[in-house]
Design a protein around this motif. Structure first.
Motif, PDB file in Angstrom:
ATOM      1  N   ASN A   1       7.371  45.515  39.051  1.00 57.22           N
ATOM      2  CA  ASN A   1       7.348  45.451  40.510  1.00 57.22           C
ATOM      3  C   ASN A   1       8.050  44.195  41.010  1.00 57.22           C
ATOM      4  OD1 ASN A   1       6.501  46.530  43.084  1.00 57.22           O
ATOM      5  ND2 ASN A   1       4.957  44.916  43.153  1.00 57.22           N
ATOM      6  N   ALA A   2       7.843  43.085  40.303  1.00 55.94           N
ATOM      7  CA  ALA A   2       8.517  41.835  40.671  1.00 55.94           C
ATOM      8  C   ALA A   2      10.031  41.981  40.590  1.00 55.94           C
ATOM      9  CB  ALA A   2       8.040  40.693  39.773  1.00 55.94           C
ATOM     10  N   LEU A   3      10.500  42.615  39.523  1.00 57.32           N
ATOM     11  CA  LEU A   3      11.946  42.835  39.361  1.00 57.32           C
ATOM     12  C   LEU A   3      12.492  43.727  40.468  1.00 57.32           C
ATOM     13  CD1 LEU A   3      12.076  43.361  35.493  1.00 57.32           C
ATOM     14  CD2 LEU A   3      13.216  41.519  36.763  1.00 57.32           C
TER      15      LEU A   3
ATOM     16  N   ARG B 199       4.515  39.990  50.013  1.00 60.94           N
ATOM     17  CA  ARG B 199       4.589  38.944  51.041  1.00 60.94           C
ATOM     18  C   ARG B 199       5.246  37.668  50.550  1.00 60.94           C
ATOM     19  NH1 ARG B 199       0.499  36.537  51.925  1.00 60.94           N
ATOM     20  NH2 ARG B 199      -1.054  37.401  50.502  1.00 60.94           N
ATOM     21  N   GLN B 200       5.174  37.416  49.254  1.00 60.28           N
ATOM     22  CA  GLN B 200       5.486  36.100  48.738  1.00 60.28           C
ATOM     23  C   GLN B 200       6.525  36.169  47.618  1.00 60.28           C
ATOM     24  OE1 GLN B 200       5.918  33.010  48.941  1.00 60.28           O
ATOM     25  NE2 GLN B 200       3.811  32.327  49.247  1.00 60.28           N
ATOM     26  N   PRO B 201       7.819  36.095  47.951  1.00 65.71           N
ATOM     27  CA  PRO B 201       8.853  36.160  46.904  1.00 65.71           C
ATOM     28  C   PRO B 201       8.681  35.116  45.805  1.00 65.71           C
ATOM     29  CG  PRO B 201       9.835  36.407  49.081  1.00 65.71           C
ATOM     30  CD  PRO B 201       8.403  36.030  49.302  1.00 65.71           C
ATOM     31  N   ALA B 202       8.125  33.961  46.146  1.00 64.77           N
ATOM     32  CA  ALA B 202       7.930  32.924  45.128  1.00 64.77           C
ATOM     33  C   ALA B 202       6.975  33.379  44.043  1.00 64.77           C
ATOM     34  CB  ALA B 202       7.411  31.642  45.773  1.00 64.77           C
ATOM     35  N   PHE B 203       6.009  34.227  44.380  1.00 59.05           N
ATOM     36  CA  PHE B 203       5.073  34.738  43.384  1.00 59.05           C
ATOM     37  C   PHE B 203       5.806  35.582  42.352  1.00 59.05           C
ATOM     38  CE2 PHE B 203       1.544  37.932  42.401  1.00 59.05           C
ATOM     39  CZ  PHE B 203       1.000  37.134  41.411  1.00 59.05           C
ATOM     40  N   ASN B 204       6.795  36.344  42.791  1.00 51.79           N
ATOM     41  CA  ASN B 204       7.575  37.141  41.848  1.00 51.79           C
ATOM     42  C   ASN B 204       8.382  36.260  40.913  1.00 51.79           C
ATOM     43  OD1 ASN B 204       6.688  39.699  42.789  1.00 51.79           O
ATOM     44  ND2 ASN B 204       8.022  39.464  44.575  1.00 51.79           N
ATOM     45  N   ASP B 205       8.888  35.137  41.408  1.00 49.89           N
ATOM     46  CA  ASP B 205       9.594  34.204  40.526  1.00 49.89           C
ATOM     47  C   ASP B 205       8.653  33.600  39.491  1.00 49.89           C
ATOM     48  OD1 ASP B 205      12.251  34.371  41.506  1.00 49.89           O
ATOM     49  OD2 ASP B 205      11.699  33.162  43.243  1.00 49.89           O
ATOM     50  N   VAL B 206       7.395  33.377  39.891  1.00 51.48           N
ATOM     51  CA  VAL B 206       6.400  32.896  38.925  1.00 51.48           C
ATOM     52  C   VAL B 206       6.168  33.953  37.853  1.00 51.48           C
ATOM     53  CG1 VAL B 206       3.984  32.249  38.613  1.00 51.48           C
ATOM     54  CG2 VAL B 206       5.268  31.329  40.553  1.00 51.48           C
ATOM     55  N   LEU B 207       5.936  35.189  38.273  1.00 52.94           N
ATOM     56  CA  LEU B 207       5.681  36.280  37.330  1.00 52.94           C
ATOM     57  C   LEU B 207       6.841  36.478  36.362  1.00 52.94           C
ATOM     58  CD1 LEU B 207       4.119  38.861  39.790  1.00 52.94           C
ATOM     59  CD2 LEU B 207       2.916  37.704  37.932  1.00 52.94           C
TER      60      LEU B 207
END
Length: 199
Positions: free
Chosen positions: A163-165, A105-113
């Motif tokens: 998963n983030a990548l 839901r939150q692309p910004a969370f993937n940038d954090v990870l």
């Protein structure tokens, strides 16, 4: 020629601009991640890009101003809820499902990870808190055979980062396919005591 605002009027205008920029940044980062061009944020806020630099010092300052509301509050709520679940197998299921939901839901969370902006102090603090929660969860689950004995906190971190990548750079799967793969992931890492648990 109109007078230049000063004193309380100038401070009020600056506050309004700052709130407009924050609101626009939250909307843009939520939908597109932390790498969205600042020009888009400025356009949504109805200000110039220079105003963002004047008010926040640039992208890092803007991220610092919104990351708590944008990402940290949700992540910490997931961590706190997981810690409150007594059954460790259910805790694992909830935690990984909720993390993957947040990633979807939150692309910004993937940038954090992915630590896309390592100079953002708050971003790195979120990563540190997440790593501590991972280690705590995995240690508790392995002690009760709720995870495969060879599964480590580093493995959990790698799964989440991979998963983030995939979400950031690959083709976005449908929600149904994504959730189905979450079940497969859980089935693959469960230990003996939770092998028959639901996903």
């Amino acid at each position: 020629m109109s007078a230049v605002p000063s004193g309380p009027r100038l401070r009020a205008d600056a506050r309004r601009n700052s709130e407009k920029i924050r609101s626009a940044a939250i909307g843009a980062f939520h939908g597109q991640g932390l790498t969205v061009p600042l020009e888009k944020v400025a356009e949504a806020a109805g200000v110039s890009k220079a105003t963002i630099f004047n008010r926040f010092g640039g992208r890092i300052g803007l991220i610092e101003a919104v990351i708590e509301e944008l990402v940290a509050s949700e992540l910490f709520a997931v961590i706190d809820h997981a810690r409150a679940i007594d059954d460790v197998g259910e805790r694992i299921t909830y935690y990984l499902t909720a993390l993957r939901d947040l990633q979807y839901r939150q692309p910004a969370f993937n940038d954090v990870l992915l630590q896309t902006y390592p100079h953002a102090r708050q971003l790195m603090e979120i990563c540190r808190a997440g790593s501590e929660a991972n280690e705590e969860l995995v240690a508790a689950a392995r002690a009760l055979d709720a995870l495969r004995p060879e599964f480590t906190a580093a493995d959990l971190h790698a799964l989440v980062v991979d998963n983030a990548l995939a979400l950031k750079h690959g083709k976005r799967p449908s929600r149904d396919d994504y959730d189905r793969r979450t079940v497969y992931l859980l089935d693959g890492i469960r230990g003996r005591s939770s092998a028959s648990g639901g996903g």
